[in-house]
Design a protein around this motif. Structure first.
Motif, PDB file in Angstrom:
ATOM      1  N   PHE A   1     -25.341 -10.738 -15.321  1.00  0.00           N
ATOM      2  CA  PHE A   1     -24.030 -10.639 -14.322  1.00  0.00           C
ATOM      3  C   PHE A   1     -23.820  -9.957 -13.137  1.00  0.00           C
ATOM      4  O   PHE A   1     -23.505 -10.312 -12.047  1.00  0.00           O
ATOM      5  CB  PHE A   1     -22.737 -10.627 -14.991  1.00  0.00           C
ATOM      6  N   GLN A   2     -23.845  -8.062 -13.038  1.00  0.00           N
ATOM      7  CA  GLN A   2     -24.045  -7.170 -12.260  1.00  0.00           C
ATOM      8  C   GLN A   2     -25.080  -8.102 -11.336  1.00  0.00           C
ATOM      9  O   GLN A   2     -24.441  -7.257 -10.080  1.00  0.00           O
ATOM     10  CB  GLN A   2     -24.622  -5.403 -12.938  1.00  0.00           C
ATOM     11  N   GLN A   3     -26.391  -7.884 -11.295  1.00  0.00           N
ATOM     12  CA  GLN A   3     -27.085  -7.938 -10.311  1.00  0.00           C
ATOM     13  C   GLN A   3     -27.226  -9.479  -9.564  1.00  0.00           C
ATOM     14  O   GLN A   3     -27.059  -9.675  -8.563  1.00  0.00           O
ATOM     15  CB  GLN A   3     -28.685  -8.551 -11.297  1.00  0.00           C
ATOM     16  N   ALA A   4     -26.071 -10.580 -10.293  1.00  0.00           N
ATOM     17  CA  ALA A   4     -25.490 -11.423  -9.848  1.00  0.00           C
ATOM     18  C   ALA A   4     -24.672 -11.251  -8.895  1.00  0.00           C
ATOM     19  O   ALA A   4     -24.099 -12.886  -7.825  1.00  0.00           O
ATOM     20  CB  ALA A   4     -25.647 -13.630  -9.832  1.00  0.00           C
ATOM     21  N   HIS A   5     -23.521 -10.641  -8.533  1.00  0.00           N
ATOM     22  CA  HIS A   5     -22.545 -10.668  -7.641  1.00  0.00           C
ATOM     23  C   HIS A   5     -22.328 -10.674  -7.066  1.00  0.00           C
ATOM     24  O   HIS A   5     -23.173 -10.345  -6.031  1.00  0.00           O
ATOM     25  CB  HIS A   5     -22.122  -8.625  -9.100  1.00  0.00           C
ATOM     26  N   GLY A   6     -21.220 -11.979  -7.272  1.00  0.00           N
ATOM     27  CA  GLY A   6     -20.884 -12.299  -5.148  1.00  0.00           C
ATOM     28  C   GLY A   6     -22.112 -13.352  -4.598  1.00  0.00           C
ATOM     29  O   GLY A   6     -21.818 -14.123  -3.976  1.00  0.00           O
ATOM     30  N   GLY A   7     -22.980 -14.005  -6.155  1.00  0.00           N
ATOM     31  CA  GLY A   7     -23.999 -14.794  -5.715  1.00  0.00           C
ATOM     32  C   GLY A   7     -23.717 -15.807  -7.088  1.00  0.00           C
ATOM     33  O   GLY A   7     -23.137 -15.880  -7.703  1.00  0.00           O
ATOM     34  N   THR A   8     -24.848 -16.166  -7.715  1.00  0.00           N
ATOM     35  CA  THR A   8     -25.306 -16.776  -8.455  1.00  0.00           C
ATOM     36  C   THR A   8     -25.870 -16.586  -8.936  1.00  0.00           C
ATOM     37  O   THR A   8     -27.589 -16.293  -9.739  1.00  0.00           O
ATOM     38  CB  THR A   8     -25.518 -18.721  -7.675  1.00  0.00           C
ATOM     39  N   LEU A   9     -25.338 -17.644 -10.886  1.00  0.00           N
ATOM     40  CA  LEU A   9     -26.209 -16.588 -11.969  1.00  0.00           C
ATOM     41  C   LEU A   9     -26.777 -17.898 -11.704  1.00  0.00           C
ATOM     42  O   LEU A   9     -25.487 -19.265 -12.629  1.00  0.00           O
ATOM     43  CB  LEU A   9     -25.563 -15.921 -13.144  1.00  0.00           C
ATOM     44  N   PHE A  10     -28.400 -18.078 -12.447  1.00  0.00           N
ATOM     45  CA  PHE A  10     -28.514 -19.654 -12.899  1.00  0.00           C
ATOM     46  C   PHE A  10     -29.114 -19.610 -14.372  1.00  0.00           C
ATOM     47  O   PHE A  10     -30.090 -18.767 -14.299  1.00  0.00           O
ATOM     48  CB  PHE A  10     -29.783 -20.072 -11.727  1.00  0.00           C
ATOM     49  N   LEU A  11     -28.302 -20.000 -14.966  1.00  0.00           N
ATOM     50  CA  LEU A  11     -28.921 -20.238 -16.983  1.00  0.00           C
ATOM     51  C   LEU A  11     -29.708 -21.092 -17.315  1.00  0.00           C
ATOM     52  O   LEU A  11     -29.085 -22.374 -17.665  1.00  0.00           O
ATOM     53  CB  LEU A  11     -27.730 -20.500 -17.462  1.00  0.00           C
ATOM     54  N   ASP A  12     -30.965 -21.414 -17.062  1.00  0.00           N
ATOM     55  CA  ASP A  12     -32.025 -22.029 -17.111  1.00  0.00           C
ATOM     56  C   ASP A  12     -31.550 -22.196 -18.864  1.00  0.00           C
ATOM     57  O   ASP A  12     -32.001 -21.027 -19.546  1.00  0.00           O
ATOM     58  CB  ASP A  12     -33.243 -22.361 -16.601  1.00  0.00           C
ATOM     59  N   GLU A  13     -32.211 -23.713 -19.380  1.00  0.00           N
ATOM     60  CA  GLU A  13     -32.102 -23.915 -20.541  1.00  0.00           C
ATOM     61  C   GLU A  13     -30.862 -22.873 -21.629  1.00  0.00           C
ATOM     62  O   GLU A  13     -31.393 -22.707 -22.419  1.00  0.00           O
ATOM     63  CB  GLU A  13     -33.552 -22.882 -21.683  1.00  0.00           C
ATOM     64  N   PHE A  14     -29.504 -23.716 -20.928  1.00  0.00           N
ATOM     65  CA  PHE A  14     -28.242 -23.067 -20.974  1.00  0.00           C
ATOM     66  C   PHE A  14     -28.300 -23.412 -22.587  1.00  0.00           C
ATOM     67  O   PHE A  14     -27.435 -22.988 -23.627  1.00  0.00           O
ATOM     68  CB  PHE A  14     -27.229 -24.332 -20.137  1.00  0.00           C
ATOM     69  N   GLY A  15     -29.082 -24.699 -23.057  1.00  0.00           N
ATOM     70  CA  GLY A  15     -28.564 -25.430 -24.442  1.00  0.00           C
ATOM     71  C   GLY A  15     -28.762 -24.530 -25.709  1.00  0.00           C
ATOM     72  O   GLY A  15     -28.767 -24.635 -26.642  1.00  0.00           O
ATOM     73  N   GLU A  16     -29.722 -23.744 -25.409  1.00  0.00           N
ATOM     74  CA  GLU A  16     -30.676 -23.295 -26.431  1.00  0.00           C
ATOM     75  C   GLU A  16     -30.070 -21.355 -26.686  1.00  0.00           C
ATOM     76  O   GLU A  16     -30.724 -21.092 -27.461  1.00  0.00           O
ATOM     77  CB  GLU A  16     -32.655 -22.327 -25.687  1.00  0.00           C
ATOM     78  N   LEU A  17     -28.618 -21.714 -26.060  1.00  0.00           N
ATOM     79  CA  LEU A  17     -27.774 -20.323 -26.653  1.00  0.00           C
ATOM     80  C   LEU A  17     -27.383 -19.954 -27.615  1.00  0.00           C
ATOM     81  O   LEU A  17     -27.204 -21.138 -28.055  1.00  0.00           O
ATOM     82  CB  LEU A  17     -27.043 -19.938 -26.179  1.00  0.00           C
ATOM     83  N   ASP A  18     -28.108 -18.960 -28.784  1.00  0.00           N
ATOM     84  CA  ASP A  18     -27.139 -19.056 -29.429  1.00  0.00           C
ATOM     85  C   ASP A  18     -25.918 -18.669 -30.335  1.00  0.00           C
ATOM     86  O   ASP A  18     -25.015 -18.478 -28.724  1.00  0.00           O
ATOM     87  CB  ASP A  18     -28.023 -17.005 -29.949  1.00  0.00           C
ATOM     88  N   PRO A  19     -25.549 -19.898 -31.053  1.00  0.00           N
ATOM     89  CA  PRO A  19     -23.921 -19.428 -31.122  1.00  0.00           C
ATOM     90  C   PRO A  19     -23.528 -17.951 -30.651  1.00  0.00           C
ATOM     91  O   PRO A  19     -22.344 -18.135 -30.497  1.00  0.00           O
ATOM     92  CB  PRO A  19     -23.659 -19.845 -32.404  1.00  0.00           C
ATOM     93  N   ALA A  20     -23.814 -17.010 -31.403  1.00  0.00           N
ATOM     94  CA  ALA A  20     -23.461 -15.617 -31.375  1.00  0.00           C
ATOM     95  C   ALA A  20     -23.112 -15.978 -29.614  1.00  0.00           C
ATOM     96  O   ALA A  20     -22.131 -14.359 -29.244  1.00  0.00           O
ATOM     97  CB  ALA A  20     -24.307 -14.666 -31.582  1.00  0.00           C
ATOM     98  N   VAL A  21     -23.879 -15.667 -29.119  1.00  0.00           N
ATOM     99  CA  VAL A  21     -24.044 -15.366 -27.522  1.00  0.00           C
ATOM    100  C   VAL A  21     -23.187 -16.576 -26.868  1.00  0.00           C
ATOM    101  O   VAL A  21     -22.325 -15.829 -25.536  1.00  0.00           O
ATOM    102  CB  VAL A  21     -25.194 -15.843 -27.123  1.00  0.00           C
ATOM    103  N   GLN A  22     -23.311 -17.261 -27.230  1.00  0.00           N
ATOM    104  CA  GLN A  22     -21.492 -18.013 -26.900  1.00  0.00           C
ATOM    105  C   GLN A  22     -20.806 -17.782 -26.581  1.00  0.00           C
ATOM    106  O   GLN A  22     -19.613 -18.031 -25.479  1.00  0.00           O
ATOM    107  CB  GLN A  22     -21.972 -19.519 -27.032  1.00  0.00           C
ATOM    108  N   VAL A  23     -20.014 -17.323 -27.745  1.00  0.00           N
ATOM    109  CA  VAL A  23     -19.373 -16.666 -27.486  1.00  0.00           C
ATOM    110  C   VAL A  23     -18.585 -15.509 -26.779  1.00  0.00           C
ATOM    111  O   VAL A  23     -17.849 -15.493 -25.463  1.00  0.00           O
ATOM    112  CB  VAL A  23     -18.589 -16.023 -28.820  1.00  0.00           C
TER     113      VAL A  23
END
Length: 493
Positions: A266-288
């Motif tokens: 998130f800090q690396q992408a500050h001001g730009g775009t963060l591409f979250l590939d395989e977004f559906g694979e996120l663990d429920p705890a990470v989703q929170v």
């Protein structure tokens, strides 16, 4: 240097070194029958097996013997065999006064074929063979092979091959890089261009290899954030113990191995775009944890005390049905709606009518720009027909890798149907279920019903410990006689 004999060490050679062997093996037999100044042997067997053979061979012959170990993933991998044999022959051919002799007998058919190819084109050599029936004899190969039939792969460096194999989306990707004449894809490009100018999050659906990252990069490059970073991460590859650190960074001493402060994506992408590939694979705890930073742009690094604030645009991609995942309570509904504002559904390659030929030409042209040895490659009409008929389950990724394999090993500047056929992976067809049969071709309902009975009757009898009355009841039949009649009809005992 005189007469040099080169050969692979084969299984019959190693066996000959054992006690009680009735034959010397091709290499030892050849050295006994003919005089050579030097022998060069290639092998891929374990060193322990070859060291004993070498000791045995040198006790039988006074000829100088040198050996080279070759790492092969398979003894029939033409590409690896070709590169190894080419290196060995090239080194020997540069020695002043050397005359090459190749022993064809040991090794696999792939090794013998490569010897013939190289010995008749690049490195003129005499051929020998040895067998218990015919003894040792010189082989006259009554045909020539044109030198241009040597595959381009032999001239391309490993780095260049690795670059071509990666086939990733260019960092400068724009909407012009998305090649299509398909109406649905043209509409998606227009929608994506509109989304690029807005600051809304984007969710891109599509099978693996449909170009989700290409669209994501094009959206970023066409947006007001184009001069800022584009950071891509694979959500399915997050190690559980490092997720927070990857996303939000950490402070020195936060955990074992944290020797200094480190920014998260998130800090690396500050001001730009963060591409979250395989977004559906996120663990429920990470989703929170992800939801909070998407809501207010704040987070606390691991081991930190002060909150950080970032301005990041999210573009996510998935091949999963996230609405179904939300319904099944496997994905947070609030996170889904936070990201699914601008939504793009990319079709698979098999549904992009009119695009296959365009994309195949684009891949071949791209390979030619990356290496001059592939510059003039063309695709024959028969090969194009194969491309049009293939289902391309891996989409653009499969098309790219298949055409690369075909281009590397095709015999001429034209990729023929046979080149493409050998480059294709034929995936086993999935057997359709009872409810998934193609009705347009006609089906036999009675035969399907019989198959279902054949499947469940033995299981019912097993569950009922062989008692027909109980088995009939489990199957919903009126009585055991009905079950008996069914079993006789179906040939079940």
């Amino acid at each position: 240097m005189g007469e040099i004999l080169i050969s692979w060490i084969g299984g019959r050679d190693l066996a000959a070194a054992g006690e009680g062997a009735n034959h010397l093996g091709p290499i030892a037999s050849t050295l006994r029958a003919q005089d050579f100044d030097r022998v060069e042997l290639l092998y891929s067997y374990p060193d322990a097996e070859v060291s004993g053979y070498l000791e045995w061979l040198t006790s039988l012959s006074s000829t100088d013997v040198a050996i080279q170990r070759v790492e092969l993933s398979s003894p029939v991998n033409f590409g690896e065999i070709y590169l190894a044999a080419d290196r060995a022959l090239k080194a020997l051919s540069t020695e002043p006064g050397s005359r090459l002799n190749i022993l064809l007998s040991p090794g696999t058919p792939a090794m013998q074929a490569v010897w013939l190819l190289l010995g008749k084109t690049r490195y003129p050599a005499s051929f020998w063979q040895s067998s218990p029936e015919q003894g040792v004899e010189r082989v006259e190969v009554p045909f020539d092979i044109a030198a241009e039939y040597v595959p381009a792969a032999s001239n391309i460096s490993s780095d260049a091959m690795a670059g071509m194999a990666s086939g990733g989306s260019p960092t400068t990707a724009a909407f012009n890089d998305i090649i299509t004449q398909n109406p649905q894809m043209m509409r998606l490009k227009s929608q994506a261009a509109i989304l690029a100018a807005r600051e809304v999050p984007v969710l891109i659906y599509g099978e693996s290899g449909t170009g989700k990252e290409l669209f994501a990069r094009a959206i970023h490059n066409a947006s007001p954030r184009a001069a800022s970073p584009f950071i891509a991460v694979n959500c399915g590859a997050f190690p559980a113990e490092l997720i927070d650190s990857i996303l939000f960074g950490h402070r020195k001493g936060a955990f074992t191995g944290a020797h200094s402060d480190r920014d998260g994506v998130f800090q690396q992408a500050h001001g730009g775009t963060l591409f979250l590939d395989e977004f559906g694979e996120l663990d429920p705890a990470v989703q929170v944890r992800l939801l909070r930073v998407l809501q207010d742009g704040t987070f606390t690094p691991v081991g930190g005390r002060e909150q950080c604030r970032v301005n990041v645009r999210i573009v996510a991609a998935t091949n999963r049905d996230l609405l179904k995942a939300v319904t099944d309570v496997n994905f947070r509904e609030d996170l889904f709606y936070r990201v699914a504002v601008g939504v793009l559904h990319l079709p698979p390659l098999r549904e992009r009518e009119g695009d296959l030929g365009l994309l195949a030409d684009r891949v071949i042209a791209s390979l030619g720009r990356q290496d001059a040895h592939l510059k003039d490659k063309k695709i024959s009409i028969a090969a194009r027909n194969l491309i049009l008929r293939h289902p391309w389950r891996g989409n653009m990724r499969e098309l790219h890798s298949t055409l690369l394999r075909a281009a590397l090993w095709s015999a001429t500047d034209t990729i023929e149907a046979e080149d493409l056929r050998q480059a294709l992976f034929q995936m086993p067809e999935k057997e359709p279920g009872v409810l998934d049969r193609d009705i347009s071709q006609g089906i036999d309902i009675q035969a399907l019903c019989d198959d279902i009975w054949r499947h469940y009757i033995p299981r019912a009898l097993n569950a009922a410990h062989g008692k027909k009355t109980r088995a009939a009841d489990l199957l919903g039949l009126n009585n055991y006689q009905t079950l008996t009649n069914l079993m006789e009809k179906l040939g079940l005992k």
